[in-house]
Motif scaffolding. Structure first.
Motif, PDB file in Angstrom:
ATOM      1  N   PHE A  10       0.802  -1.373   0.054  1.00 19.38           N
ATOM      2  CA  PHE A  10      -0.112   0.060   0.087  1.00 19.38           C
ATOM      3  C   PHE A  10       0.881   1.113  -0.065  1.00 19.38           C
ATOM      4  O   PHE A  10       0.370   2.187  -0.808  1.00 19.38           O
ATOM      5  CB  PHE A  10      -0.795  -0.069   1.303  1.00 19.38           C
ATOM      6  N   ILE A  11       1.953   1.452   0.835  1.00 18.47           N
ATOM      7  CA  ILE A  11       2.376   2.550   1.036  1.00 18.47           C
ATOM      8  C   ILE A  11       3.518   2.720  -0.043  1.00 18.47           C
ATOM      9  O   ILE A  11       3.813   3.880  -0.479  1.00 18.47           O
ATOM     10  CB  ILE A  11       3.468   2.574   2.286  1.00 18.47           C
ATOM     11  N   TYR A  12       4.064   1.734  -0.841  1.00 19.95           N
ATOM     12  CA  TYR A  12       4.990   2.000  -1.962  1.00 19.95           C
ATOM     13  C   TYR A  12       4.384   1.876  -3.400  1.00 19.95           C
ATOM     14  O   TYR A  12       4.887   2.274  -4.370  1.00 19.95           O
ATOM     15  CB  TYR A  12       6.020   0.896  -1.918  1.00 19.95           C
ATOM     16  N   TYR A  13       3.173   1.395  -3.560  1.00 24.24           N
ATOM     17  CA  TYR A  13       2.558   1.233  -4.662  1.00 24.24           C
ATOM     18  C   TYR A  13       0.970   1.503  -4.811  1.00 24.24           C
ATOM     19  O   TYR A  13       0.797   2.523  -5.413  1.00 24.24           O
ATOM     20  CB  TYR A  13       2.584  -0.237  -5.239  1.00 24.24           C
ATOM     21  N   ILE A  14       0.109   0.811  -4.245  1.00 21.43           N
ATOM     22  CA  ILE A  14      -1.132   1.268  -4.094  1.00 21.43           C
ATOM     23  C   ILE A  14      -1.430   2.632  -3.720  1.00 21.43           C
ATOM     24  O   ILE A  14      -2.154   3.461  -4.723  1.00 21.43           O
ATOM     25  CB  ILE A  14      -2.110   0.179  -3.601  1.00 21.43           C
ATOM     26  N   GLY A  15      -1.081   3.186  -2.501  1.00 21.18           N
ATOM     27  CA  GLY A  15      -1.309   4.546  -2.080  1.00 21.18           C
ATOM     28  C   GLY A  15      -0.657   5.605  -3.051  1.00 21.18           C
ATOM     29  O   GLY A  15      -1.511   6.353  -3.541  1.00 21.18           O
ATOM     30  N   PRO A  16       0.415   5.360  -3.246  1.00 21.10           N
ATOM     31  CA  PRO A  16       1.048   6.563  -4.307  1.00 21.10           C
ATOM     32  C   PRO A  16       0.311   6.694  -5.466  1.00 21.10           C
ATOM     33  O   PRO A  16       0.107   7.657  -6.061  1.00 21.10           O
ATOM     34  CB  PRO A  16       2.373   6.246  -4.392  1.00 21.10           C
ATOM     35  N   HIS A  17       0.016   5.464  -6.204  1.00 24.80           N
ATOM     36  CA  HIS A  17      -0.648   5.584  -7.393  1.00 24.80           C
ATOM     37  C   HIS A  17      -2.030   6.082  -7.442  1.00 24.80           C
ATOM     38  O   HIS A  17      -2.609   6.723  -8.235  1.00 24.80           O
ATOM     39  CB  HIS A  17      -0.650   4.041  -8.078  1.00 24.80           C
ATOM     40  N   TYR A  18      -2.686   5.673  -6.193  1.00 24.02           N
ATOM     41  CA  TYR A  18      -4.081   6.111  -5.937  1.00 24.02           C
ATOM     42  C   TYR A  18      -3.960   7.785  -6.054  1.00 24.02           C
ATOM     43  O   TYR A  18      -5.057   8.351  -6.467  1.00 24.02           O
ATOM     44  CB  TYR A  18      -4.840   5.724  -4.514  1.00 24.02           C
ATOM     45  N   MET A  19      -3.139   8.309  -5.273  1.00 28.28           N
ATOM     46  CA  MET A  19      -3.070   9.762  -4.969  1.00 28.28           C
ATOM     47  C   MET A  19      -2.539  10.598  -6.154  1.00 28.28           C
ATOM     48  O   MET A  19      -2.418  11.878  -6.078  1.00 28.28           O
ATOM     49  CB  MET A  19      -2.156  10.083  -3.802  1.00 28.28           C
ATOM     50  N   ILE A  20      -2.132   9.833  -7.249  1.00 31.53           N
ATOM     51  CA  ILE A  20      -1.740  10.596  -8.380  1.00 31.53           C
ATOM     52  C   ILE A  20      -3.070  11.517  -8.946  1.00 31.53           C
ATOM     53  O   ILE A  20      -3.950  11.107  -9.344  1.00 31.53           O
ATOM     54  CB  ILE A  20      -1.299   9.816  -9.648  1.00 31.53           C
TER      55      ILE A  20
END
Length: 243
Positions: A10-20
């Motif tokens: 979540f902190i390295y992939y899902i989260g950052p991609h979601y926040m783009i």
């Protein structure tokens, strides 16, 4: 392992991609609630440790007898809840990601959270030595101080400015904690220290090594955040004055 994997994913992939392309969430209420829960939970843990008999019935020397008592099961039950609290700690990093504070998702921050969960699991699964609980007492005391600071900071920039002088002090306190843990843990090499199983000595060596890594990472953070930057600010101010 699944919790840790999900956290890292979540902190390295899902989260950052979601926040783009999205604006950062403020989450002020959530941060205040999170920090308040942490203060209460860690205060409760400190009270539990003291009720076990630390500094009254039990000393800090490994060579001193540490008899089992009716408190023993209570001790381990409390540490199980502390383990759950350490999993709850992972919420903090997820908040960083949702607020687009990805720079705060540092190697130090992530390694600290993941390794603590790993060693807490090892302790509850294989060790259950009451003497180790002095280390968790150190940790809970520091976390009470730390989350009081975070709770005040979460109210806004005005309050952050008021207590900004405490930031380097907190890092120093954490480093002192690590040094105390290392000194306490090194007692395992004292022949007078009764070790339940040889396996426990091996785990102790790995734990001390892990705390040394913490100490290095926190010192590096302190040096970069409060020493190098401070010197650069002074140089810039002097240059401006000369101009």
């Amino acid at each position: 392992m699944m919790i840790i994997f999900g956290y890292l994913y979540f902190i390295y992939y899902i989260g950052p991609h979601y926040m783009i392309g999205r604006s950062p969430y403020k989450l002020k209420t959530l941060m205040l609630l999170y920090n308040f829960i942490q203060i209460l939970a860690n205060l409760w843990m400190v009270q539990e440790h003291i009720s076990f008999g630390w500094f009254s019935k039990y000393g800090v020397l490994c060579s001193e007898p540490f008899p089992h008592s009716p408190n023993t099961l209570k001790m381990f039950n409390s540490i199980w809840w502390l383990f759950v609290l350490k999993i709850f700690d992972l919420t903090e990093t997820c908040i960083f990601v949702l607020r687009k504070k990805q720079d705060q998702v540092s190697t130090l921050h992530v390694y600290h959270h993941v390794s603590i969960i790993f060693f807490a699991w090892i302790y509850l699964k294989y060790i259950l030595d009451e003497r180790v609980l002095l280390i968790s007492l150190f940790n809970c005391v520091i976390h009470v101080i730390m989350y009081v600071y975070y709770f005040v900071s979460a109210w806004g920039p005005k309050y952050q400015q008021m207590i900004s002088f405490l930031k380097p002090v907190l890092t120093k306190i954490q480093m002192v904690q690590f040094i105390a843990m290392i000194i306490y843990g090194l007692q395992i090499f004292n022949p007078a220290c009764q070790v339940q199983e040889k396996f426990h000595s091996v785990i102790a060596v790995f734990f001390i090594g892990n705390v040394l890594i913490f100490l290095y990472l926190f010192y590096d953070f302190y040096k970069k955040s409060y020493t190098t930057k401070a010197k650069k600010r002074i140089i810039k101010l002097n240059i401006k004055q000369l101009i």
